[in-house]
Design an enzyme around this catalytic site. Structure first.
Site, mmCIF file in Angstrom:
data_model
loop_
_atom_site.group_PDB
_atom_site.id
_atom_site.type_symbol
_atom_site.label_atom_id
_atom_site.label_comp_id
_atom_site.label_asym_id
_atom_site.label_seq_id
_atom_site.Cartn_x
_atom_site.Cartn_y
_atom_site.Cartn_z
ATOM 1 N N GLY A 46 0.829 -1.190 0.000
ATOM 2 C CA GLY A 46 0.000 0.000 0.000
ATOM 3 C C GLY A 46 0.867 1.245 0.000
ATOM 4 O O GLY A 46 2.022 1.199 0.432
ATOM 5 N N GLN A 51 3.209 9.999 1.096
ATOM 6 C CA GLN A 51 4.486 9.273 1.068
ATOM 7 C C GLN A 51 5.307 9.580 -0.174
ATOM 8 O O GLN A 51 6.498 9.272 -0.218
ATOM 9 C CB GLN A 51 4.247 7.757 1.157
ATOM 10 C CG GLN A 51 3.681 7.320 2.507
ATOM 11 C CD GLN A 51 3.500 5.830 2.552
ATOM 12 O OE1 GLN A 51 2.481 5.317 2.110
ATOM 13 N NE2 GLN A 51 4.489 5.113 3.052
ATOM 14 N N CYS A 98 5.907 -0.193 6.921
ATOM 15 C CA CYS A 98 5.537 0.967 6.100
ATOM 16 C C CYS A 98 6.752 1.349 5.260
ATOM 17 O O CYS A 98 7.882 1.366 5.772
ATOM 18 C CB CYS A 98 5.141 2.115 7.021
ATOM 19 S SG CYS A 98 4.740 3.642 6.164
ATOM 20 N N LEU A 99 6.541 1.668 3.993
ATOM 21 C CA LEU A 99 7.665 2.020 3.117
ATOM 22 C C LEU A 99 8.383 3.287 3.587
ATOM 23 O O LEU A 99 9.537 3.507 3.232
ATOM 24 C CB LEU A 99 7.187 2.183 1.669
ATOM 25 C CG LEU A 99 6.722 0.890 0.978
ATOM 26 C CD1 LEU A 99 6.209 1.194 -0.431
ATOM 27 C CD2 LEU A 99 7.817 -0.155 0.932
ATOM 28 N N HIS A 140 -4.298 1.351 7.520
ATOM 29 C CA HIS A 140 -2.956 1.938 7.550
ATOM 30 C C HIS A 140 -2.864 3.125 6.576
ATOM 31 O O HIS A 140 -2.359 4.190 6.921
ATOM 32 C CB HIS A 140 -1.940 0.844 7.189
ATOM 33 C CG HIS A 140 -0.518 1.304 7.110
ATOM 34 N ND1 HIS A 140 0.463 0.838 7.957
ATOM 35 C CD2 HIS A 140 0.100 2.179 6.269
ATOM 36 C CE1 HIS A 140 1.616 1.425 7.645
ATOM 37 N NE2 HIS A 140 1.427 2.235 6.616
ATOM 38 N N GLU A 141 -3.377 2.924 5.352
ATOM 39 C CA GLU A 141 -3.255 3.973 4.325
ATOM 40 C C GLU A 141 -4.182 5.155 4.615
ATOM 41 O O GLU A 141 -3.793 6.308 4.398
ATOM 42 C CB GLU A 141 -3.519 3.406 2.932
ATOM 43 C CG GLU A 141 -2.595 2.272 2.495
ATOM 44 C CD GLU A 141 -1.114 2.522 2.716
ATOM 45 O OE1 GLU A 141 -0.683 3.686 2.669
ATOM 46 O OE2 GLU A 141 -0.377 1.546 2.966
ATOM 47 N N HIS A 144 -2.587 7.458 7.021
ATOM 48 C CA HIS A 144 -1.588 8.351 6.399
ATOM 49 C C HIS A 144 -2.224 9.660 5.929
ATOM 50 O O HIS A 144 -1.595 10.718 5.995
ATOM 51 C CB HIS A 144 -0.968 7.682 5.166
ATOM 52 C CG HIS A 144 0.249 6.854 5.443
ATOM 53 N ND1 HIS A 144 1.398 7.366 5.997
ATOM 54 C CD2 HIS A 144 0.506 5.537 5.212
ATOM 55 C CE1 HIS A 144 2.315 6.402 6.094
ATOM 56 N NE2 HIS A 144 1.795 5.277 5.634
HETATM 57 NI NI NI Z 1 2.618 3.412 5.443
#
Ligand code: NI
Length: 160
Positions: A46, A51, A98-99, A140-141, A144
């Site tokens: 995701g 991000q 998370c990236l 999670h997304e 963000h």
């Molecule tokens: Ni993330």
């Protein structure tokens, strides 16, 4: 399509609230395509627009690769514009990453099942219900987009 730079821990853009998308134009399509390519390139499931440095309510998710490992049906690419979680139920606690925090993994408790209302790249509203990993990815997304990151919810850090 292009690979965009992923903003990492400490970048203040990750902690800001994103704005609603009002223009469903070619720029949005390019952003969605680039986000998907960037996510796949980095083996993510995701990615949210902040991000890649864009404060807009845009998310891409694809849990297919993770699903295969768990032997679940494939869901493919999911694009969520202006997503809102409308229903949630149950509970699950599992490892999350998370990236934007490439070295951190930890246990996070999320709802087991969520329904999200969102627009597609053309502005058409739809509803999607996900369980397990998909529900986790959606939560999670969407976090963000409100400037929240998963480490706020980690109860125990784990090594991957
Ligand atoms: Ni993330």
């Amino acid at each position: 399509m292009a690979i965009r730079e992923i903003r990492k821990e400490g970048d203040e853009i990750l902690y800001k609230k994103c704005k609603e998308v009002k223009n469903f134009d070619n720029k949005l399509c390019i952003l969605l395509d680039d986000m998907y390519e960037t996510m796949k390139k980095n083996d993510g499931v995701g990615l949210a627009a902040p991000q890649v440095g864009i404060l807009k309510r845009v998310v891409v998710i694809d849990i297919s690769d993770a699903d295969k490992r768990k032997n679940l049906p494939e869901t493919g690419k999911i694009e969520l514009v202006n997503p809102e979680i409308t229903e949630e139920s149950g509970e699950q606690t599992d490892d999350e990453g998370c990236l934007s925090f490439p070295d951190l993994f930890g246990k996070v408790t999320r709802p087991y099942k969520v329904t999200v209302k969102a627009q597609d790249r053309n502005g058409k509203w739809f509803k999607l219900t996900g369980e397990g990993l998909l529900a986790r990815a959606i939560c999670h997304e969407v976090d963000h987009l409100d400037g929240h990151v998963f480490i706020e919810k980690v109860t125990e850090y784990t090594k991957r």
